[in-house]
Design a protein around this motif. Sequence first.
Motif, PDB file in Angstrom:
ATOM      1  N   VAL A  49      11.054  -2.247  -7.885  1.00  0.00           N
ATOM      2  CA  VAL A  49      10.635  -0.856  -8.296  1.00  0.00           C
ATOM      3  C   VAL A  49       9.889  -0.405  -7.072  1.00  0.00           C
ATOM      4  CG1 VAL A  49       8.891   0.214  -9.990  1.00  0.00           C
ATOM      5  CG2 VAL A  49      10.704  -1.212 -10.804  1.00  0.00           C
ATOM      6  N   MET A  50       8.898  -1.266  -6.692  1.00  0.00           N
ATOM      7  CA  MET A  50       8.201  -0.705  -5.497  1.00  0.00           C
ATOM      8  C   MET A  50       8.916  -0.146  -4.073  1.00  0.00           C
ATOM      9  SD  MET A  50       5.743  -3.938  -5.614  1.00  0.00           S
ATOM     10  CE  MET A  50       4.371  -4.155  -6.714  1.00  0.00           C
ATOM     11  N   GLU A  51      10.168  -0.979  -4.002  1.00  0.00           N
ATOM     12  CA  GLU A  51      10.913  -0.600  -2.878  1.00  0.00           C
ATOM     13  C   GLU A  51      11.591   0.993  -3.336  1.00  0.00           C
ATOM     14  OE1 GLU A  51      13.357  -3.985  -2.934  1.00  0.00           O
ATOM     15  OE2 GLU A  51      12.814  -4.655  -1.100  1.00  0.00           O
ATOM     16  N   LYS A  52      11.914   1.046  -4.328  1.00  0.00           N
ATOM     17  CA  LYS A  52      12.463   2.193  -4.842  1.00  0.00           C
ATOM     18  C   LYS A  52      11.810   3.387  -4.789  1.00  0.00           C
ATOM     19  CE  LYS A  52      15.897   4.521  -7.677  1.00  0.00           C
ATOM     20  NZ  LYS A  52      15.252   5.701  -7.725  1.00  0.00           N
ATOM     21  N   ALA A  53      10.462   3.124  -5.309  1.00  0.00           N
ATOM     22  CA  ALA A  53       9.402   4.301  -5.355  1.00  0.00           C
ATOM     23  C   ALA A  53       8.950   4.706  -3.951  1.00  0.00           C
ATOM     24  CB  ALA A  53       8.241   3.716  -5.953  1.00  0.00           C
ATOM     25  N   ALA A  54       8.904   3.663  -2.958  1.00  0.00           N
ATOM     26  CA  ALA A  54       8.471   4.135  -1.644  1.00  0.00           C
ATOM     27  C   ALA A  54       9.922   4.810  -1.047  1.00  0.00           C
ATOM     28  CB  ALA A  54       8.517   2.793  -0.921  1.00  0.00           C
ATOM     29  N   ALA A  55      11.179   4.232  -1.283  1.00  0.00           N
ATOM     30  CA  ALA A  55      12.326   5.202  -0.704  1.00  0.00           C
ATOM     31  C   ALA A  55      12.212   6.598  -1.231  1.00  0.00           C
ATOM     32  CB  ALA A  55      13.406   4.257  -0.977  1.00  0.00           C
ATOM     33  N   GLY A 108       7.285   9.686 -11.933  1.00  0.00           N
ATOM     34  CA  GLY A 108       8.602   8.663 -11.410  1.00  0.00           C
ATOM     35  C   GLY A 108       8.188   7.305 -11.960  1.00  0.00           C
ATOM     36  N   ILE A 109       8.915   6.436 -11.483  1.00  0.00           N
ATOM     37  CA  ILE A 109       8.696   5.201 -12.042  1.00  0.00           C
ATOM     38  C   ILE A 109       8.071   4.287 -11.142  1.00  0.00           C
ATOM     39  CG2 ILE A 109       9.731   2.737 -12.648  1.00  0.00           C
ATOM     40  CD1 ILE A 109      12.098   4.325 -14.110  1.00  0.00           C
ATOM     41  N   ILE A 110       7.072   3.500 -11.387  1.00  0.00           N
ATOM     42  CA  ILE A 110       6.147   2.797 -10.294  1.00  0.00           C
ATOM     43  C   ILE A 110       5.729   1.488 -11.012  1.00  0.00           C
ATOM     44  CG2 ILE A 110       5.156   4.616  -9.044  1.00  0.00           C
ATOM     45  CD1 ILE A 110       3.111   2.967 -11.471  1.00  0.00           C
ATOM     46  N   CYS A 111       5.263   0.339 -10.193  1.00  0.00           N
ATOM     47  CA  CYS A 111       4.611  -0.646 -10.671  1.00  0.00           C
ATOM     48  C   CYS A 111       3.066  -0.570 -10.502  1.00  0.00           C
ATOM     49  CB  CYS A 111       5.340  -1.935  -9.916  1.00  0.00           C
ATOM     50  SG  CYS A 111       4.876  -3.648 -10.572  1.00  0.00           S
ATOM     51  N   ALA A 112       2.652  -0.672 -11.539  1.00  0.00           N
ATOM     52  CA  ALA A 112       0.912  -0.585 -11.647  1.00  0.00           C
ATOM     53  C   ALA A 112       0.295  -1.818 -10.891  1.00  0.00           C
ATOM     54  CB  ALA A 112       0.332  -0.609 -12.805  1.00  0.00           C
ATOM     55  N   PRO A 114      -3.064  -2.934  -8.952  1.00  0.00           N
ATOM     56  CA  PRO A 114      -3.277  -3.405 -10.337  1.00  0.00           C
ATOM     57  C   PRO A 114      -3.205  -2.030 -11.401  1.00  0.00           C
ATOM     58  CG  PRO A 114      -5.510  -3.020  -9.231  1.00  0.00           C
ATOM     59  CD  PRO A 114      -4.515  -2.879  -8.241  1.00  0.00           C
ATOM     60  N   THR A 115      -3.261  -0.834 -10.816  1.00  0.00           N
ATOM     61  CA  THR A 115      -3.165   0.166 -11.578  1.00  0.00           C
ATOM     62  C   THR A 115      -2.275   1.288 -11.221  1.00  0.00           C
ATOM     63  OG1 THR A 115      -4.914   1.793 -10.627  1.00  0.00           O
ATOM     64  CG2 THR A 115      -5.844   0.115 -12.459  1.00  0.00           C
ATOM     65  N   ALA A 116      -1.899   2.227 -11.882  1.00  0.00           N
ATOM     66  CA  ALA A 116      -1.142   3.255 -11.485  1.00  0.00           C
ATOM     67  C   ALA A 116      -1.421   3.990 -10.437  1.00  0.00           C
ATOM     68  CB  ALA A 116      -0.612   4.250 -12.842  1.00  0.00           C
ATOM     69  N   GLY A 117      -2.884   4.355 -10.550  1.00  0.00           N
ATOM     70  CA  GLY A 117      -3.315   5.282  -9.344  1.00  0.00           C
ATOM     71  C   GLY A 117      -3.647   4.389  -8.074  1.00  0.00           C
ATOM     72  N   SER A 118      -3.783   3.186  -8.128  1.00  0.00           N
ATOM     73  CA  SER A 118      -3.763   2.318  -6.875  1.00  0.00           C
ATOM     74  C   SER A 118      -2.596   1.614  -6.396  1.00  0.00           C
ATOM     75  CB  SER A 118      -4.848   1.291  -6.911  1.00  0.00           C
ATOM     76  OG  SER A 118      -4.698   0.505  -8.055  1.00  0.00           O
ATOM     77  N   SER A 119      -1.243   2.136  -7.130  1.00  0.00           N
ATOM     78  CA  SER A 119      -0.208   1.166  -6.910  1.00  0.00           C
ATOM     79  C   SER A 119       0.463   1.058  -5.533  1.00  0.00           C
ATOM     80  CB  SER A 119       1.021   1.619  -8.028  1.00  0.00           C
ATOM     81  OG  SER A 119       1.110   3.299  -7.902  1.00  0.00           O
ATOM     82  N   GLY A 120       0.105   2.084  -4.668  1.00  0.00           N
ATOM     83  CA  GLY A 120       0.750   2.179  -3.429  1.00  0.00           C
ATOM     84  C   GLY A 120       0.220   1.343  -2.395  1.00  0.00           C
ATOM     85  N   VAL A 121      -0.961   0.806  -2.537  1.00  0.00           N
ATOM     86  CA  VAL A 121      -1.529  -0.113  -1.544  1.00  0.00           C
ATOM     87  C   VAL A 121      -0.863  -1.357  -1.230  1.00  0.00           C
ATOM     88  CG1 VAL A 121      -4.033  -1.241  -0.828  1.00  0.00           C
ATOM     89  CG2 VAL A 121      -3.992   0.981  -2.191  1.00  0.00           C
ATOM     90  N   VAL A 122      -0.815  -2.359  -2.196  1.00  0.00           N
ATOM     91  CA  VAL A 122      -0.201  -3.503  -2.025  1.00  0.00           C
ATOM     92  C   VAL A 122       1.364  -3.607  -1.224  1.00  0.00           C
ATOM     93  CG1 VAL A 122       0.347  -5.720  -3.066  1.00  0.00           C
ATOM     94  CG2 VAL A 122      -1.880  -4.945  -3.704  1.00  0.00           C
ATOM     95  N   PRO A 123       2.152  -2.556  -2.236  1.00  0.00           N
ATOM     96  CA  PRO A 123       3.387  -2.603  -1.381  1.00  0.00           C
ATOM     97  C   PRO A 123       3.866  -1.722  -0.166  1.00  0.00           C
ATOM     98  CG  PRO A 123       3.309  -1.373  -3.626  1.00  0.00           C
ATOM     99  CD  PRO A 123       2.140  -2.190  -3.511  1.00  0.00           C
ATOM    100  N   GLY A 124       2.793  -1.075  -0.112  1.00  0.00           N
ATOM    101  CA  GLY A 124       2.411  -0.171   1.359  1.00  0.00           C
ATOM    102  C   GLY A 124       2.306  -1.133   2.466  1.00  0.00           C
TER     103      GLY A 124
END
Lengths: 298, 229
Positions: A49-55, A108-112, A114-124
């Motif tokens: 889910v993280m990979e797809k969201a980034a792409a 769009g679909i993301i993986c929280a 730890p939250t939706a608002g900070s969902s980019g940091v770890v996968p980033g």
Amino acid sequence: MLIEQYLQVNEICHQEKKALSRYFFEREVALGALDETAILDKMERNLEVMEKAAADGLKGVDSFSGLSGGDAKRLLEYRSMGSPLGDSHYLEAAMNAVAINEVNASMGIICATPTAGSSGVVPGVLLAFRDRLKLDRRKQLDFLITSGGVGILIGNQASLSGAQGGCQAEVGSASAMAAAALVEAAGGTPLQSGHALAIALKNLLGLTCDPVASLVEVPCIKRNAIGAVNAIIAAEMALAGVESRIPVDEVIQAMGSIGRMMPVALRETALGGLAQTPTACRIMEMLQSKGHIDLKSL
Amino acid sequence: MTIFRSLFDIIGPVMVGPSSSHTAGAVRIGLASRSIFGEQPDKVDITLYGSFGHTYKGHGTDLALIAGLLGLSTESVEIRSAYQLADKAGMKVRINTSGEITEHPNTARLFMHKDNRSMSVTGISTGGGMIDLIEIDGFDVHVSCDEPVVLIFHRDRPGLIARVTHILADEKVNVSQMEVSRKARGETALMLIATDGEIPERALRGFELIEDVGTIVFLSALKRESDTV
């Protein structure tokens, strides 16, 4: 219930010669809800889910409200033209983090995380370093497992919610999670991960949650970029042998304490700070009356 | 205070953005309301309070509630087109906002109608996609939807609760939580029973045979995300 502390986990890892990811994986198995395969399958799905969201985000998406969007695409184009400041994994991590959070704002679909608002940091951070560090799929899942385990320790000793602790509890925690996981992925020790966690969190202490028009967009999306970059510099310092003078658990508890002292106006209520600037008030009014934000007529 | 136990409390849920409380939680309130009503209503009046009322347009809270009423999950990309889907499904929706101060800032009240039936459900979204139903058809309740619950509407009279628990005892079902609420003495009442493990069909049929028991609703646990890999 006894609240787990980082230094206790570190001690166990040290004595049993275990990586943090191994410790947190075994801890999850011991909870008894999912067996080893099911845990890895579920984490794999989260990673996909993280990979797809980034792409998706890098292709350029607009937010549902109309307030934001397209910045990840701008960063990608800028980077491929050759940044005058030089190409770097810092820029790549920031770009991924923005991409994912823009997808979040576009419904769009993301993986929280730890939250939706900070969902980019770890996968980033993970997506920017997995090739450079030659992380196979299992090691990538370990990155998420360590991030998640650290998140549990932060959440139970302080908070992970902007309404309770401000942005330091969301992007600050995400950044600390990514920092600890990045140290492990780069071959550092659990103790170094702890220093990275502490340094990353300290750098973002006091960060308020004052979102414009209560939307998870401004300043949240760009905060994901700073959370990612902050995680990298904290990991670099820890890997270099730099230590946090204040022990990691005390830093986590300080974050919780700052959150409790923070005025309600700066904890996700949009009653202060950036959310009450003249422009933010006009944006709010436009959203109320038209249901959508038209940036050109602001 | 929320206690984080699992890695997946931190890494997850997988959800449609932008907000776990204002979007994912709202879908779950819609889903729970639909199962309590027992079918898809053909008319719904939704009232949004507090932060829900102020920010629903930007967060798609209205779309999320409607999507839940239509049976969509928190990770359905169709949430965006909830109004069109409701139109197609023949479900009329009206959104109202209220300035009334509620105990929790993220409160939604759903008033559902179909033919001659009407029922209201009020839910709050407490963060991370977690919810609490605080009112069902005028009764004060507390339902988190994280574990299965049986709702028994009945007339308030002595001995009725004992008969229900007797049936559960016969089926060796352990009650983990129980709540009883009534409108007035001798009037309609609502019994909520959460149990360890599923309640056998036979027990549910047994409840139906008790005099003065009305509608029985079995509300299964609402997962915070699907388990499909």
